[in-house]
Enzyme design. Structure first.
Site, PDB file in Angstrom:
ATOM      1  N   ASP A   7    -107.582  85.815 -37.389  1.00 27.88           N
ATOM      2  CA  ASP A   7    -106.694  85.117 -38.327  1.00 27.88           C
ATOM      3  C   ASP A   7    -106.891  83.611 -38.234  1.00 27.88           C
ATOM      4  O   ASP A   7    -106.242  82.857 -38.963  1.00 27.88           O
ATOM      5  CB  ASP A   7    -105.227  85.460 -38.028  1.00 27.88           C
ATOM      6  CG  ASP A   7    -104.778  86.731 -38.731  1.00 27.88           C
ATOM      7  OD1 ASP A   7    -105.532  87.247 -39.573  1.00 27.88           O
ATOM      8  OD2 ASP A   7    -103.663  87.211 -38.441  1.00 27.88           O
ATOM      9  N   ASP A  14    -105.046  96.943 -42.744  1.00 23.04           N
ATOM     10  CA  ASP A  14    -104.482  96.140 -41.649  1.00 23.04           C
ATOM     11  C   ASP A  14    -103.767  97.025 -40.623  1.00 23.04           C
ATOM     12  O   ASP A  14    -103.467  98.193 -40.890  1.00 23.04           O
ATOM     13  CB  ASP A  14    -103.515  95.104 -42.241  1.00 23.04           C
ATOM     14  CG  ASP A  14    -103.586  93.771 -41.517  1.00 23.04           C
ATOM     15  OD1 ASP A  14    -103.905  93.772 -40.315  1.00 23.04           O
ATOM     16  OD2 ASP A  14    -103.305  92.739 -42.152  1.00 23.04           O
TER      17      ASP A  14
HETATM   18  C1  GLA Z   1    -102.260  90.144 -40.833  1.00 21.52           C
HETATM   19  C2  GLA Z   1    -103.680  89.841 -41.243  1.00 21.52           C
HETATM   20  C3  GLA Z   1    -103.689  88.723 -42.244  1.00 21.52           C
HETATM   21  C4  GLA Z   1    -102.852  89.100 -43.437  1.00 21.52           C
HETATM   22  C5  GLA Z   1    -101.449  89.475 -42.983  1.00 21.52           C
HETATM   23  C6  GLA Z   1    -100.631  90.024 -44.117  1.00 21.52           C
HETATM   24  O1  GLA Z   1    -101.714  89.108 -40.095  1.00 21.52           O
HETATM   25  O2  GLA Z   1    -104.455  89.553 -40.131  1.00 21.52           O
HETATM   26  O3  GLA Z   1    -105.011  88.429 -42.648  1.00 21.52           O
HETATM   27  O4  GLA Z   1    -103.446  90.156 -44.152  1.00 21.52           O
HETATM   28  O5  GLA Z   1    -101.474  90.450 -41.964  1.00 21.52           O
HETATM   29  O6  GLA Z   1     -99.343  90.337 -43.724  1.00 21.52           O
END
Ligand code: GLA
Length: 694
Positions: free
Chosen positions: A498, A441
């Site tokens: 997301d 990430d």
């Molecule tokens: C980001 C990612 C999510 C998740 C969160 C975890 O927002 O896009 O899918 O993994 O971090 O903190």
């Protein structure tokens, strides 16, 4: 004297010409030219007239337009010496290497000690051209701008399409009319970013998804790009791509662009889209094992967030496996003292409060369910509330009083000590456990863009990949904030968004397919009550939208009703039964007469079969559905066509139409020019139609 070279694939020809050893010019790029045609004549025919108010010759729109030759637009190169004085190199052709389907052109200014190298390669199977530029200097120089080889844009084009977006709203297409001057896109946040995907599409007048001429560009760099699309006063048009300006922070003796992928098609947007899809999947991504089927994912993020508890995770894993999941991904929350998003990034060791016996009991449970195990990291980031920051406050980029993002700072990956630290800690987790997947990430924008940071990230990923060649990596950056061919040369999946809202995802997937194949595009079935939109959508819509791409689940499976679990199990089983060909298929976007429908057709290699998805993303204005017109089929062949999800027939459909009764046989020509009649349906439903060539 004129020198000419050509590069060809079945669908396009590119011709370069250099007169009197000047920087070459792309004098032709478009539909294939006949073999053996006179290239000198083509180059000479490009010369344009001169009239009042102009110089006595037209300054060439070369692969690197030169600032000091009266070029009336943006130059391809802006350099300064180490003391800051502007340099104006006089580059002359000094060497050309012709390889099979490749060309390397070197131009030199011997007095200034500068060399410009331009590389061109064409892939005869994917039809994608890869272009890059490099500048070498005997003395250190400051590179303010270096464009990949500059291409002309077509004249019979009224607009360009580029991509913007935002968190939970990625891949928004923008159409801008060509007009005098520059359209510039620049990503200055240190990632390719949600906001400025590094791509451009230039359609000819009247082009649709399925017909017309198109030129498309994709700059493979994860650190932020600059695109300049310019119409010169004389009407010529140029397209330049390079790193975002002034991101080589110090004087250097060498700088290079990332690869610029380009392609031309006479088959509408789909011609370029399918070329890019093939190229990304078969040439850019390096799969640990290309034959291994893409596993159905389960990701626990939207089920439990930071609330990790071994017994709960085991129960969730058991249920996910029963629904058909094959890989369990433990998301954020397992390390340091990570109770929420305010702490612990950088402390990449297991939180013993949550996992008193380590991760092994959970991993073994997951393996016993025949699932593999994946884990989340956000390596480039650090919270000030972490042991690592307390020990190394100097490892973070940017000033002390910077604006943080999600309470976090960015580690300086240009620093080899930081890269070693991350390699050792991530490596230790991978060494100590049987883990075959990382979700990687990147949740904040950089304090400033710096090419060295991106090179550092690439270096770390390359080292990890070399040390753990069987581990696949997913690129996530608050969803789709880092999706580009540069990161995909080191990863195998992207977290597109997301947003697990199926209605929005349908649109995002549709537009991302202009650049990316299904096999790398993650898509999950989210919670019933969508966490990013508040919408409640039927399971069949949620499941089929995920089944369009690399499928996964991301809800708490304990929330599912029996009926929902049945639908999800059925769709997942369909996906598994078909993934051997759908994950290799070409995605063709369908033009639909009804703007409330978003539709695509995935056509298997060889064209033996297809599956179309027609999603109703809004209420239609007319009372009955308009027919679904296909593309990419053989007009002469007959197809057996069937509605795969007849279970989803609802009360709105009262008529006795053919496709409701069972499979029907229709010629390709009919499906493509007339279209298929589909049943009336509620908004937020999707029709799935499978076809086989007879
Ligand atoms: C980001 C990612 C999510 C998740 C969160 C975890 O927002 O896009 O899918 O993994 O971090 O903190």
């Amino acid at each position: 004297m004129m020198q000419c070279w050509r590069l060809d694939s079945f669908v396009q020809t590119l011709v370069l010409a250099s007169s009197d050893a000047r920087l070459p010019v792309v004098v032709y790029w478009g539909a294939p030219l006949p073999k053996g045609c006179d290239l000198d004549a083509i180059a000479e025919a490009e010369a344009r007239d001169i009239t009042g108010g102009m110089l006595d010759a037209n300054p060439p729109l070369s692969i690197c337009p030169e600032a000091d030759r009266g070029f009336p637009g943006q130059p391809g190169l802006n350099l300064r010496d180490a003391g800051g004085r502007v340099l104006r190199p006089r580059l002359r052709l000094s060497g050309v290497e012709e390889g099979r389907d490749a060309l390397t052109v070197t131009c030199e200014d011997a007095d200034a000690g500068l060399r410009h190298v331009a590389r061109f390669a064409i892939d005869p199977d994917t039809h994608v051209l890869t272009l890059s530029s490099e500048i070498d200097s005997d003395a250190p120089i400051i590179v303010d701008w270096l464009a990949a080889p500059v291409l002309p844009a077509p004249q019979l084009s009224d607009e360009m399409i580029d991509v913007s977006g935002r968190w939970i709203g990625e891949f928004q297409l923008q159409r801008t009319p060509w007009s005098a001057g520059i359209r510039m896109r620049e990503a200055r946040t240190g990632r390719s970013g949600h906001e400025h995907f590094p791509g451009l599409i230039v359609p000819g007048r009247g082009t649709t998804n399925t017909a017309g001429e198109v030129y498309a560009f994709h700059y493979g760099w994860s650190g932020g790009h600059r695109m300049v699309a310019e119409e010169l006063p004389d009407g010529r048009r140029q397209v330049q791509f390079g790193h975002a300006g002034a991101t080589e922070l110090g004087p250097v003796t060498r700088a290079a662009t990332a690869p610029l992928l380009v392609t031309f098609s006479r088959n509408g947007l789909n011609g370029c889209a399918t070329a890019f899809q093939r190229h990304i999947r078969d040439r850019i991504v390096r799969w640990p094992d290309a034959e291994r089927p893409r596993p159905v994912h389960y990701n626990c993020w939207e089920a439990i967030y930071f609330d990790h508890d071994v017994a709960t995770l085991k129960e969730i894993a058991t249920r996910a496996a029963a629904l058909g999941a094959e890989r369990f991904v433990l998301d954020d929350g397992w390390f340091g003292k990570r109770g929420d998003d305010t702490s612990s990034l950088g402390d990449w060791w297991i939180d013993a409060r949550k996992f008193p016996d380590g991760l092994t009991p959970l991993i073994e449970h997951v393996h016993d369910l025949n699932m593999s195990f994946g884990i989340w990291f956000e390596p480039e980031m650090i919270n000030t509330d972490s042991d690592t920051f307390r020990a190394h406050p100097d490892w973070a980029m940017g000033p002390q009083d910077q604006i943080e993002g999600r309470q976090q700072r960015v580690l300086d990956l240009a620093n080899p000590e930081v890269r070693d630290y991350l390699f050792d800690h991530i490596g230790a987790v991978l060494d100590d456990h049987v883990i075959d997947y990382i979700k990687w990430d990147h949740n904040r924008l950089l304090p400033y863009p710096d090419a060295a940071q991106t090179h550092g990230i690439y270096d770390l990923l390359d080292r990890l990949r070399a040390a753990f060649p069987d581990v696949e990596i997913e690129s996530c950056a608050s969803g789709g904030g880092r999706i580009d061919a540069g990161i995909l040369a080191r990863t195998q999946r992207v977290w597109l968004s997301d947003s697990n809202d199926a209605r929005e995802r349908l649109r995002i997937q549709h537009d991302a397919a202009l650049f990316f194949p299904a096999a790398i595009t993650g898509s999950h079935v989210g919670p019933r009550h969508c966490h990013t939109s508040g919408r409640v959508l039927p399971m069949s819509m949620r499941a089929w939208v995920a089944a369009q791409r690399h499928m996964g689940f991301e809800m708490d499976p304990r929330e599912l009703t029996e009926a929902e679990a049945q639908v999800l199990t059925r769709v997942t089983a369909w996906w598994k039964a078909n993934r051997d060909w759908t994950m290799q298929a070409e995605i063709h976007r369908l033009d639909h007469a009804d703007p409330s429908v978003i539709a695509e057709c995935q056509i298997a290699k060889g064209g033996e079969r297809f599956v179309a998805f027609a999603g109703r993303a809004a209420t239609a204005s007319q009372i009955l559905p308009r027919p679904l017109r296909f593309t990419g089929l053989d007009p002469e062949a007959s197809y057996r066509v069937e509605l795969t999800n007849r279970e989803d027939l609802g009360p709105l459909s009262r008529g006795d139409i053919a496709i409701k009764r069972g499979a029907i046989e229709l010629p390709g020509a009919h499906l493509m020019s007339h279209g298929l009649q589909l049943p009336a349906a509620f908004p937020d439903t999707i029709w799935v139609i499978e076809g086989t060539r007879l």
